[in-house]
Design a protein around this motif. Structure first.
Motif, short mmCIF file in Angstrom:
data_model
loop_
_atom_site.label_atom_id
_atom_site.label_comp_id
_atom_site.label_asym_id
_atom_site.label_seq_id
_atom_site.Cartn_x
_atom_site.Cartn_y
_atom_site.Cartn_z
N PHE A 171 0.81 -1.21 0.00
CA PHE A 171 0.00 0.00 0.00
C PHE A 171 0.86 1.27 0.00
O PHE A 171 0.43 2.30 -0.52
CB PHE A 171 -0.92 0.03 1.22
N HIS A 172 2.03 1.20 0.60
CA HIS A 172 2.84 2.40 0.77
C HIS A 172 4.30 2.17 0.40
O HIS A 172 4.82 1.06 0.51
CB HIS A 172 2.77 2.90 2.22
N ASP A 173 4.95 3.25 -0.01
CA ASP A 173 6.38 3.30 -0.27
C ASP A 173 6.92 4.49 0.52
O ASP A 173 6.47 5.63 0.33
CB ASP A 173 6.62 3.50 -1.77
N TRP A 174 7.85 4.24 1.43
CA TRP A 174 8.35 5.29 2.32
C TRP A 174 8.91 6.48 1.55
O TRP A 174 8.80 7.62 1.99
CB TRP A 174 9.42 4.70 3.24
N ASP A 175 9.50 6.25 0.39
CA ASP A 175 10.07 7.34 -0.39
C ASP A 175 9.00 8.31 -0.90
O ASP A 175 9.31 9.44 -1.29
CB ASP A 175 10.86 6.79 -1.59
N MET A 176 7.74 7.88 -0.90
CA MET A 176 6.66 8.75 -1.36
C MET A 176 5.97 9.50 -0.22
O MET A 176 5.07 10.30 -0.45
CB MET A 176 5.63 7.94 -2.14
N PHE A 177 6.39 9.25 1.01
CA PHE A 177 5.84 10.00 2.13
C PHE A 177 6.32 11.45 2.06
O PHE A 177 7.35 11.75 1.47
CB PHE A 177 6.25 9.37 3.46
N ILE A 178 5.57 12.35 2.67
CA ILE A 178 5.79 13.79 2.51
C ILE A 178 5.94 14.43 3.89
O ILE A 178 5.08 14.23 4.76
CB ILE A 178 4.60 14.43 1.77
N THR A 179 6.97 15.19 4.09
CA THR A 179 7.14 15.88 5.37
C THR A 179 6.19 17.07 5.44
O THR A 179 5.79 17.63 4.41
CB THR A 179 8.57 16.38 5.57
N PRO A 180 5.81 17.50 6.65
CA PRO A 180 4.95 18.68 6.78
C PRO A 180 5.56 19.93 6.13
O PRO A 180 4.82 20.72 5.53
CB PRO A 180 4.82 18.84 8.29
N ALA A 181 6.87 20.09 6.21
CA ALA A 181 7.51 21.26 5.60
C ALA A 181 7.39 21.21 4.08
O ALA A 181 7.14 22.25 3.43
CB ALA A 181 8.98 21.34 6.01
N GLU A 182 7.57 20.04 3.49
CA GLU A 182 7.43 19.91 2.04
C GLU A 182 6.00 20.22 1.60
O GLU A 182 5.77 20.95 0.62
CB GLU A 182 7.80 18.48 1.61
N LEU A 183 5.04 19.68 2.34
CA LEU A 183 3.64 19.91 1.97
C LEU A 183 3.27 21.38 2.13
O LEU A 183 2.58 21.95 1.27
CB LEU A 183 2.72 19.04 2.83
N ALA A 184 3.73 22.01 3.21
CA ALA A 184 3.43 23.43 3.42
C ALA A 184 3.98 24.27 2.28
O ALA A 184 3.32 25.21 1.81
CB ALA A 184 4.01 23.89 4.75
N ALA A 185 5.19 23.94 1.81
CA ALA A 185 5.79 24.72 0.73
C ALA A 185 4.98 24.59 -0.56
O ALA A 185 4.78 25.58 -1.28
CB ALA A 185 7.23 24.26 0.49
#
Length: 261
Positions: A191-205
């Motif tokens: 279901f998931h790949d850790w490399d595709m997870f997004i940090t809060p700072a990345e998402l905020a930007a």
């Protein structure tokens, strides 16, 4: 930032095809897709309902909501039960079929459309709320999905989200324990790949680049891995303790507001 998020998506090993193969089974307690239903949906929606109340007052009736990546309609039905005018979009025809059938069984009026988050089949500024949950860690182009969410929101509209953080803790819990370790994994599906997870700072930007001002980010209690044993996925979901927490080390949720012109 845009390049890095896109390249991680291009190299993904996530099995997104599962939503076509199992898309008709979202509401079936023996389906791994049902894990999101019993506790996770109520846990996140309790938070979202509070955000709606702060933004729109006590009455949400008539508020136009777009559920991006709606799957089988778990969150869409929660919004509809509040009296919101809900549209759900998902690329999986099987999932949309299951969502339509279940909503009809509850006499809920939800407009379901087949479409991708990268190219939403709805007009500009058509919604007061856009919701994107369990989606951003699956898509190939996060920037484009966020841009589309901003496009379809009216000025002052709410963007609601949750996703998985890219940390050592999330790799241990959401990848190793939940997917890889034989004694703890819940399913063989990737279901998931850790490399595709997004940090809060990345998402905020990314949100800020598209005119979405971050309002709050808070932790969402993570899915603790447990051996499935003889219980169904539905029963497992009901046994989970899911809700708002302070730590964003595994998963997080929040909202942003589209700038007024």
């Amino acid at each position: 930032m845009v390049l890095s998020l896109t390249l991680r998506g291009m190299a993904r090993s996530v099995d997104n095809g599962v939503y076509d193969r199992l898309g008709g089974s979202w509401w079936n307690e023996t389906s791994p897709l049902n894990v999101l239903h019993g506790s996770i949906t109520p846990g996140r929606f309790t938070y979202f309902r509070g955000v709606l109340a702060r933004q729109f007052g006590t009455g949400a009736a008539g508020v136009r909501v777009l559920d991006i990546g709606c799957g089988g309609g778990f969150l869409a039905e929660e919004f509809a039960a509040l009296g919101c005018r809900v549209t759900g979009v998902d690329p999986s025809r099987a999932s949309i079929g299951a969502a339509r059938a279940h909503a009809a069984g509850r006499d809920l009026r939800i407009d379901y459309l087949v479409g991708a988050g990268e190219d939403l089949p709805v007009p500009d500024a058509a919604f007061s709320v856009a919701c994107c949950c369990d989606v951003l860690e699956h898509v190939s182009d996060v920037d484009r999905v966020i841009g589309e969410a901003a496009r379809v929101l009216e000025p002052g509209g709410l963007f609601l989200f949750d996703t998985l953080n890219r940390t050592r803790t999330s790799k241990l819990i959401a990848i190793s324990a939940a997917q890889r370790w034989r004694l703890t994994r819940l399913t063989d599906i990737a279901f998931h790949d850790w490399d595709m997870f997004i940090t809060p700072a990345e998402l905020a930007a990314v949100m800020e680049r598209h005119g979405l001002a971050p309002g709050e980010t808070t932790g969402l209690r993570s899915l603790a891995s447990a051996r499935l044993g003889r219980i169904t996925y539905g029963e497992l979901s009901r046994r989970l303790d899911v809700g708002q927490v302070s730590s964003t080390a595994v998963s997080y949720m929040g909202y942003a507001i589209k700038a007024r012109r």
